[in-house]
Design a protein around this motif. Sequence first.
Motif, mmCIF file in Angstrom:
data_model
loop_
_atom_site.group_PDB
_atom_site.id
_atom_site.type_symbol
_atom_site.label_atom_id
_atom_site.label_comp_id
_atom_site.label_asym_id
_atom_site.label_seq_id
_atom_site.Cartn_x
_atom_site.Cartn_y
_atom_site.Cartn_z
ATOM 1 N N UNK A 10 0.865 -1.173 0.000
ATOM 2 C CA UNK A 10 0.000 0.000 0.000
ATOM 3 C C UNK A 10 0.905 1.227 0.000
ATOM 4 N N UNK A 11 0.412 2.306 -0.573
ATOM 5 C CA UNK A 11 1.100 3.599 -0.458
ATOM 6 C C UNK A 11 0.214 4.532 0.345
ATOM 7 N N UNK A 12 0.847 5.477 1.013
ATOM 8 C CA UNK A 12 0.126 6.480 1.783
ATOM 9 C C UNK A 12 0.786 7.827 1.525
ATOM 10 N N UNK A 13 -0.005 8.755 1.012
ATOM 11 C CA UNK A 13 0.485 10.110 0.738
ATOM 12 C C UNK A 13 -0.013 11.013 1.858
ATOM 13 N N UNK A 20 -4.311 11.741 5.076
ATOM 14 C CA UNK A 20 -3.492 11.040 4.094
ATOM 15 C C UNK A 20 -4.402 10.291 3.132
ATOM 16 N N UNK A 21 -3.892 10.036 1.945
ATOM 17 C CA UNK A 21 -4.577 9.267 0.923
ATOM 18 C C UNK A 21 -3.869 7.917 0.807
ATOM 19 N N UNK A 22 -4.650 6.834 0.654
ATOM 20 C CA UNK A 22 -4.106 5.475 0.619
ATOM 21 C C UNK A 22 -4.548 4.771 -0.659
ATOM 22 N N UNK A 23 -3.632 3.983 -1.227
ATOM 23 C CA UNK A 23 -3.948 3.164 -2.398
ATOM 24 C C UNK A 23 -3.001 1.982 -2.465
ATOM 25 N N UNK A 24 -3.087 1.242 -3.558
ATOM 26 C CA UNK A 24 -2.166 0.121 -3.757
ATOM 27 C C UNK A 24 -1.075 0.546 -4.735
#
Length: 124
Positions: A10-13, A20-24
């Motif tokens: 996962x990434x977290x910006x 924060x925004x989270x995605x794969x």
Amino acid sequence: MSIKYTPDHEWIEVHGDGTATVGITVHAQDALGDVVFVDLPEVGKTYAEKDVAGVVESVKAAADVYMPVDGEITEVNEALRDDPALANTDPLKAGWFFKVKLANPAQLDPLMDATAYDALLKTL
């Protein structure tokens, strides 16, 4: 803003306002193949670090999406729900999964930066 990565892909910006925004990651979507369905968390629900916060299903497999930090879901990506292929075509931008209000920003410290994540990928 800075982006961190988890060992679970996962990434977290992180944004300056405590959210924060989270995605794969690109690696995760490559491994999954064509994404056909996403199960996103409920807005307002609180999760602990490493809780399953969602599911992504592809033509090959289903995978859990883990919460990278403790926090409360503030928004989900309805466009992703409507078009799960965004996880493949733009995983780091339009294909984001959810936004979270950080409960403990110190949990970001052990997460990987891009260089460390690239090094992890070379070991897989």
